[in-house]
Design a protein around this motif. Structure first.
Motif, PDB file in Angstrom:
ATOM      1  N   UNK A 162       0.835  -1.219   0.000  1.00  0.00           N
ATOM      2  CA  UNK A 162       0.000   0.000   0.000  1.00  0.00           C
ATOM      3  C   UNK A 162       0.864   1.262   0.000  1.00  0.00           C
ATOM      4  N   UNK A 163       1.940   1.244   0.768  1.00  0.00           N
ATOM      5  CA  UNK A 163       2.846   2.392   0.799  1.00  0.00           C
ATOM      6  C   UNK A 163       3.449   2.647  -0.577  1.00  0.00           C
ATOM      7  N   UNK A 164       3.840   1.602  -1.261  1.00  0.00           N
ATOM      8  CA  UNK A 164       4.422   1.783  -2.586  1.00  0.00           C
ATOM      9  C   UNK A 164       3.393   2.276  -3.587  1.00  0.00           C
ATOM     10  N   UNK A 165       2.146   1.867  -3.438  1.00  0.00           N
ATOM     11  CA  UNK A 165       1.101   2.327  -4.337  1.00  0.00           C
ATOM     12  C   UNK A 165       0.796   3.802  -4.094  1.00  0.00           C
ATOM     13  N   UNK A 166       0.717   4.208  -2.829  1.00  0.00           N
ATOM     14  CA  UNK A 166       0.387   5.597  -2.496  1.00  0.00           C
ATOM     15  C   UNK A 166       1.509   6.539  -2.905  1.00  0.00           C
ATOM     16  N   UNK A 167       2.748   6.161  -2.634  1.00  0.00           N
ATOM     17  CA  UNK A 167       3.884   7.024  -2.921  1.00  0.00           C
ATOM     18  C   UNK A 167       4.241   6.980  -4.402  1.00  0.00           C
ATOM     19  N   UNK A 168       3.680   6.034  -5.125  1.00  0.00           N
ATOM     20  CA  UNK A 168       4.010   5.795  -6.532  1.00  0.00           C
ATOM     21  C   UNK A 168       5.487   5.506  -6.683  1.00  0.00           C
ATOM     22  N   UNK A 169       5.995   4.703  -5.789  1.00  0.00           N
ATOM     23  CA  UNK A 169       7.399   4.317  -5.796  1.00  0.00           C
ATOM     24  C   UNK A 169       7.541   3.050  -6.637  1.00  0.00           C
ATOM     25  N   UNK A 170       7.649   3.231  -7.942  1.00  0.00           N
ATOM     26  CA  UNK A 170       7.713   2.088  -8.831  1.00  0.00           C
ATOM     27  C   UNK A 170       9.134   1.792  -9.285  1.00  0.00           C
ATOM     28  N   UNK A 171      10.115   2.317  -8.575  1.00  0.00           N
ATOM     29  CA  UNK A 171      11.488   1.980  -8.940  1.00  0.00           C
ATOM     30  C   UNK A 171      11.844   0.598  -8.399  1.00  0.00           C
ATOM     31  N   UNK A 172      12.757  -0.026  -9.049  1.00  0.00           N
ATOM     32  CA  UNK A 172      13.118  -1.413  -8.758  1.00  0.00           C
ATOM     33  C   UNK A 172      13.746  -1.560  -7.378  1.00  0.00           C
ATOM     34  N   UNK A 173      14.531  -0.581  -6.931  1.00  0.00           N
ATOM     35  CA  UNK A 173      15.201  -0.671  -5.633  1.00  0.00           C
ATOM     36  C   UNK A 173      14.212  -0.674  -4.475  1.00  0.00           C
ATOM     37  N   UNK A 174      13.153   0.096  -4.581  1.00  0.00           N
ATOM     38  CA  UNK A 174      12.149   0.129  -3.522  1.00  0.00           C
ATOM     39  C   UNK A 174      11.496  -1.224  -3.323  1.00  0.00           C
ATOM     40  N   UNK A 175      11.178  -1.878  -4.428  1.00  0.00           N
ATOM     41  CA  UNK A 175      10.585  -3.214  -4.326  1.00  0.00           C
ATOM     42  C   UNK A 175      11.571  -4.221  -3.747  1.00  0.00           C
ATOM     43  N   UNK A 176      12.818  -4.144  -4.181  1.00  0.00           N
ATOM     44  CA  UNK A 176      13.820  -5.092  -3.687  1.00  0.00           C
ATOM     45  C   UNK A 176      14.004  -4.946  -2.182  1.00  0.00           C
ATOM     46  N   UNK A 177      14.200  -3.726  -1.697  1.00  0.00           N
ATOM     47  CA  UNK A 177      14.418  -3.523  -0.262  1.00  0.00           C
ATOM     48  C   UNK A 177      13.201  -3.943   0.554  1.00  0.00           C
ATOM     49  N   UNK A 178      12.022  -3.574   0.099  1.00  0.00           N
ATOM     50  CA  UNK A 178      10.814  -3.887   0.847  1.00  0.00           C
ATOM     51  C   UNK A 178      10.586  -5.386   0.939  1.00  0.00           C
ATOM     52  N   UNK A 179      10.629  -6.057  -0.177  1.00  0.00           N
ATOM     53  CA  UNK A 179      10.291  -7.479  -0.169  1.00  0.00           C
ATOM     54  C   UNK A 179      11.445  -8.372   0.238  1.00  0.00           C
ATOM     55  N   UNK A 180      12.672  -7.882   0.147  1.00  0.00           N
ATOM     56  CA  UNK A 180      13.787  -8.630   0.714  1.00  0.00           C
ATOM     57  C   UNK A 180      13.689  -8.622   2.240  1.00  0.00           C
ATOM     58  N   UNK A 181      13.389  -7.474   2.819  1.00  0.00           N
ATOM     59  CA  UNK A 181      13.182  -7.394   4.264  1.00  0.00           C
ATOM     60  C   UNK A 181      11.990  -8.221   4.706  1.00  0.00           C
ATOM     61  N   UNK A 182      10.924  -8.205   3.921  1.00  0.00           N
ATOM     62  CA  UNK A 182       9.736  -9.000   4.210  1.00  0.00           C
ATOM     63  C   UNK A 182      10.072 -10.488   4.186  1.00  0.00           C
ATOM     64  N   UNK A 183      10.845 -10.914   3.185  1.00  0.00           N
ATOM     65  CA  UNK A 183      11.241 -12.319   3.065  1.00  0.00           C
ATOM     66  C   UNK A 183      12.167 -12.737   4.197  1.00  0.00           C
ATOM     67  N   UNK A 184      13.102 -11.882   4.575  1.00  0.00           N
ATOM     68  CA  UNK A 184      13.999 -12.213   5.678  1.00  0.00           C
ATOM     69  C   UNK A 184      13.242 -12.323   7.000  1.00  0.00           C
ATOM     70  N   UNK A 185      12.263 -11.474   7.195  1.00  0.00           N
ATOM     71  CA  UNK A 185      11.448 -11.547   8.409  1.00  0.00           C
ATOM     72  C   UNK A 185      10.652 -12.849   8.462  1.00  0.00           C
ATOM     73  N   UNK A 186      10.080 -13.237   7.335  1.00  0.00           N
ATOM     74  CA  UNK A 186       9.339 -14.497   7.270  1.00  0.00           C
ATOM     75  C   UNK A 186      10.258 -15.674   7.556  1.00  0.00           C
ATOM     76  N   UNK A 187      11.476 -15.665   6.975  1.00  0.00           N
ATOM     77  CA  UNK A 187      12.399 -16.783   7.226  1.00  0.00           C
ATOM     78  C   UNK A 187      12.782 -16.868   8.691  1.00  0.00           C
ATOM     79  N   UNK A 188      12.959 -15.741   9.343  1.00  0.00           N
ATOM     80  CA  UNK A 188      13.301 -15.767  10.758  1.00  0.00           C
ATOM     81  C   UNK A 188      12.145 -16.322  11.590  1.00  0.00           C
ATOM     82  N   UNK A 189      10.936 -15.945  11.256  1.00  0.00           N
ATOM     83  CA  UNK A 189       9.779 -16.462  11.988  1.00  0.00           C
ATOM     84  C   UNK A 189       9.652 -17.960  11.805  1.00  0.00           C
ATOM     85  N   UNK A 190       9.902 -18.461  10.592  1.00  0.00           N
ATOM     86  CA  UNK A 190       9.848 -19.909  10.370  1.00  0.00           C
ATOM     87  C   UNK A 190      10.976 -20.619  11.102  1.00  0.00           C
ATOM     88  N   UNK A 191      12.118 -19.989  11.217  1.00  0.00           N
ATOM     89  CA  UNK A 191      13.214 -20.557  11.997  1.00  0.00           C
ATOM     90  C   UNK A 191      12.802 -20.690  13.460  1.00  0.00           C
TER      91      UNK A 191
END
Length: 89
Positions: A28-57
């Motif tokens: 939602x933040x990326x949609x509102x800010x119109x942050x469609x650059x590739x780096x924003x997606x990478x940082x956001x979803x890389x952090x999201x993926x790392x958080x999920x992996x830690x929770x599964x650990x």
């Protein structure tokens, strides 16, 4: 023993809902800010993926079986994709 497992699964449910809500908030933040650059997606979803992996650990350390963890992963992913499609895209 049964009551302990029941509370563990309840916390797993709340954790899954929390993960999905954080992911939807990032989207939602990326949609509102119109942050469609590739780096924003990478940082956001890389952090999201790392958080999920830690929770599964942590769930593995708590003694939750791999079968239940994989089912939860599939449900989390499906819930996130379906929710993001209907809410933001």
């Amino acid at each position: 023993m049964f009551k302990e497992n029941k509370s563990l699964y309840l916390y797993m449910f709340f954790g899954t809902v929390g993960i999905v809500l954080v992911g939807l908030g990032a989207l939602r933040y990326q949609v509102i800010v119109s942050d469609f650059d590739f780096e924003g997606y990478i940082f956001t979803y890389l952090g999201f993926t790392l958080t999920i992996s830690y929770i599964y650990y942590l769930e593995k350390k708590a003694g939750i079986s791999n079968k239940i963890t994989r089912i939860k992963l599939a449900i989390t992913f499906a819930l996130f994709v379906i929710s993001s499609y209907f809410l933001y895209l």
